[in-house]
Write an enzyme that holds these catalytic residues in place. Structure first.
Site, PDB file in Angstrom:
ATOM      1  N   VAL A 175       0.596  -1.280   0.027  1.00 41.73           N
ATOM      2  CA  VAL A 175       0.134  -0.081   0.041  1.00 41.73           C
ATOM      3  C   VAL A 175       0.890   1.314  -0.040  1.00 41.73           C
ATOM      4  O   VAL A 175       0.232   2.383   0.186  1.00 41.73           O
ATOM      5  CB  VAL A 175      -1.007   0.075   1.311  1.00 41.73           C
ATOM      6  CG1 VAL A 175      -1.978  -0.841   1.060  1.00 41.73           C
ATOM      7  CG2 VAL A 175      -0.166  -0.191   2.405  1.00 41.73           C
ATOM      8  N   CYS A 176       2.053   1.193  -0.348  1.00 47.09           N
ATOM      9  CA  CYS A 176       2.992   2.398  -0.538  1.00 47.09           C
ATOM     10  C   CYS A 176       3.009   2.690  -1.991  1.00 47.09           C
ATOM     11  O   CYS A 176       3.480   1.620  -2.693  1.00 47.09           O
ATOM     12  CB  CYS A 176       4.473   2.151  -0.031  1.00 47.09           C
ATOM     13  SG  CYS A 176       5.304   3.382   0.025  1.00 47.09           S
TER      14      CYS A 176
END
Length: 327
Positions: A175-176
């Site tokens: 999720v980066c």
């Protein structure tokens, strides 16, 4: 010089088995020492709001696992340290580098945490070096983890400033989106970056991000990690702090990055995104499965403990290990 470094990631590597010397994988020792303490597994649930909360931190500490509490509920950090110490448990917290954090660190002299993680996205910074020095001056007994970084130069500078361990990984997490938003990072070559940094390190390295399977833990150790920080594999459990959402009769948990709009509450310097993960049972079951898989890795390495993983041979197979399969 950089062009001479082999570039690869977890899915490009297969470790080569050695003769097994144990009769059962249960004989394989997965324990690891960090500072003065021994822990059951070389893994750390990511210090993110949708991964860990105080209840989970307490559970992990009681069961002999390492944890790092996130820094996004600042006022609760001192009471959390007190509560952990009252139970005879280690306190492991996170701090940022803003001016008020200096005063906060100084205030911890009366009840000192065993571990402090300086937690910012780009850890090769004067602000991080200054905070390391401040913590080491005010709380010399506290084990300081600093990050995140992605180069040997950064590892050396943070170690020289007094960091007891460095966290390696710039944007490889699920999720980066640092790599997309900024053009920088270790996404796509995280394992090679880990290897590069570990060769320069004199102190423990924590690999952070890009772990998609339990086998990636063994690969991280092979390439120099002492511990492995994991987000997505620890997200989505029944106990996980992420909000539960129902879609077409199925339950999902929210999982978002530490620099996302959802965590910040605003669209400002956003380097994370939000996804929904299917709810996947209890955290304790995942930890047990991780341990069993790592014990199997040790048996394939021909050893009895984690150190055996550091010495196995490997091949680079360039994105072909799945061979059309999925898990």
């Amino acid at each position: 010089m950089f062009n001479e470094i082999p570039v690869f990631d977890y899915e490009d590597i297969q470790l080569i088995p050695n003769k097994c010397i144990i009769t059962s994988r249960s004989q394989a020792d997965t324990s690891v020492t960090l500072g003065k303490y021994q822990f059951k597994l070389p893994v750390i649930p990511a210090n993110m709001q949708t991964i860990i909360d105080e209840t989970i931190a307490e559970q992990l500490a009681k069961e002999g696992y390492f944890y790092i509490m996130h820094r996004f509920d600042e006022d609760s950090r001192k009471p959390f340290i007190k509560r952990m110490h009252e139970q005879g448990l280690i306190a492991s917290i996170s701090v940022g580098v803003k001016a008020y954090e200096y005063e906060f660190v100084t205030s911890l002299k009366e009840d000192t945490p065993e571990f402090i993680t300086i937690d910012i996205a780009h850890g090769h910074a004067n602000s991080v070096i200054d905070m390391i020095k401040h913590i080491k001056t005010e709380l010399p007994e506290t084990f300081v983890i600093a990050g995140n970084v992605g180069t040997p130069e950064a590892v050396r500078e943070l170690e020289n400033a007094g960091a007891d361990a460095t966290k390696v990984g710039i944007g490889p997490g699920k999720v980066c989106i640092t790599k997309v938003k900024t053009g920088f990072g270790t996404g796509g070559w995280q394992l090679a970056a880990l290897r590069w940094c570990a060769k320069a390190a004199r102190k423990p390295i924590i690999a952070d991000g890009g772990i998609r399977t339990h086998g990636d833990i063994a690969k991280s150790i092979r390439f120099g990690a002492s511990m492995v920080m994991i987000g997505s594999l620890f997200a989505g459990h029944i106990e996980s702090p992420g909000k539960t959402v129902e879609v077409n009769g199925e339950t999902f948990k929210e999982y978002y990055g530490s620099a996302s709009a959802y965590q910040k509450g605003e669209h400002k310097n956003v380097e994370g995104k939000k996804i929904l993960l299917p709810t996947k049972g209890h955290l304790s079951d995942t930890l047990t499965e991780m341990q069993q898989d790592l014990q199997s890795s040790i048996s394939y390495a021909g050893g009895k403990d984690l150190d055996s993983l550091r010495h196995v041979d490997y091949v680079i197979v360039k994105n072909s290990i799945w061979n059309g399969d999925s898990i």
